[in-house]
Enzyme design. Sequence first.
Site: not given
Length: 510
Positions: A28, A73, A173-174, A245, A293, A353
Amino acid sequence: MSKSAKMVIDKDYKISRIDKRIYGSFIEHLGRAVYGGIYDPSNKTADELGFRQDVLELVKELEVPIIKYPGGNFVSNFFWEDSVGPLSERPSRLELAWRSLESNEIGLNEFSTWSKKVNSDIMMIVNLGTRGTSSACNLLEYCNHEGGSKYSDLRIKHGVKTPHKIKTWGLGNEMDGTWQIGHKTPDEYGRLAAETARAMRQIDPDIELVSCGSSFAAMPTFPEWEALTLDHTYDLVDFVSLHQYYGNRNNDTENFLAMTEEMEHFIKTVTSTCDYIKAKKRSKRTMNLSFDEWNVWFHSNQDSDNTMKNRPWQKGPALLEDIYNFEDALMVGLMLITLLKHSDRVKIACLAQLVNVIAPIMTEPEGRAWKQTIYYPYLHASKYGRGIALQPMLSSPKHDTADFTDVKDIEAIAVYDDEKETVTIFAVNRNLKDNINLNCGIRSFEGYELLEHIVLECDDLKKSNTAKQETVVPKKVQRTVIEEGEVKTVLAKASWNVIRLGKSNFIRLS
């Protein structure tokens, strides 16, 4: 009295053939992932394009098949047009997600060049936060159309004659997260994603599309978000995404290493929700999952929040630079095993990442690139976990933790590479006090012999690697034998194990 576990693996007990993209990762435009990570013209290892060759070699060693890009993000306020064309004409922008300055020095075409150097495909995410269907279609045309149209000709004008032919695309994304720029309700996102999917397939019918799922399992809208959004997108997309996460925030290692119980429940719930929508729509299509992710993430949050609040608008500031310890490596190994256990539905997964930002690879600005503890389970799984995931019949001692009951001391999976005729057992002993004897029946693999037993272990759960000294590294041990159709081994307390078997006529490859 020593503890014991038993397992049986068989060629006919198959979960699924593993999609190699389950070993994907993520870059990212965040912190030093790009600027100071993969790209640093001032570094002594930099090639003619400014890419760090030491980083490049470490990524190549991981054999990463696909990389999610450019966010995250970041993507929800990304203007892709700013990232292409002559460098002198590219504007710098205020990057709102991470309160940094994006110079656009590295953009789509440069990243495509880098991804080819590391032998990875791109999973391109489109901006459905501040933009929408039109910009997504224009980007797809720029990337994949041969020529003769506005945006494909623009790519050719920029010196890229051959289309990128990016196959896998994420629709935002999200978008369930209130932190996301352009956050949407399930119906708002579902309608936008469906219309964007229809339009993009008009341009390139061969692409794969990923619909946004929940940002993590504890979201208040989970799993209703999946049900409502998939009601719009189910027949138009190929995957739904999951993100998760974990962190040892309470310094309770036993509980931390049990959190994959929650991860497994997350996967099962999303799978069930997908199958509910399939039944509701009388569809013949089966929705697969993109766990694009996942990682351990908690060490660096306070420092990063301080930088974004008090020292914003820097180019490539140090953000989310978790320094991982040994117990984090065990957790990453457990998460990899969980993904493989569900490889019948999880076809793509991205360790988030790859460089500097919550990453297995770290760099010093004027120094070397080095491997964090989590590099090794990821390396072993990617290297040896290709083929068919086998369903293990596993009986293990159990323990309880603060949040979980009946947690197996031993978590394991086996992978059969039917091309190379090898079998690899990945196993974590998450008992922090006791070694455990493991007997594994392998009678369907007659004639197989032990190739090696690789272990990652450390007496200090909090031990980390550094640029100056990498002390948490794997080693080969002599703890395993094959007798009378069984693998007999000892799994040391708190250890990651890779036990590799091959036919007696197997030619050892370097």
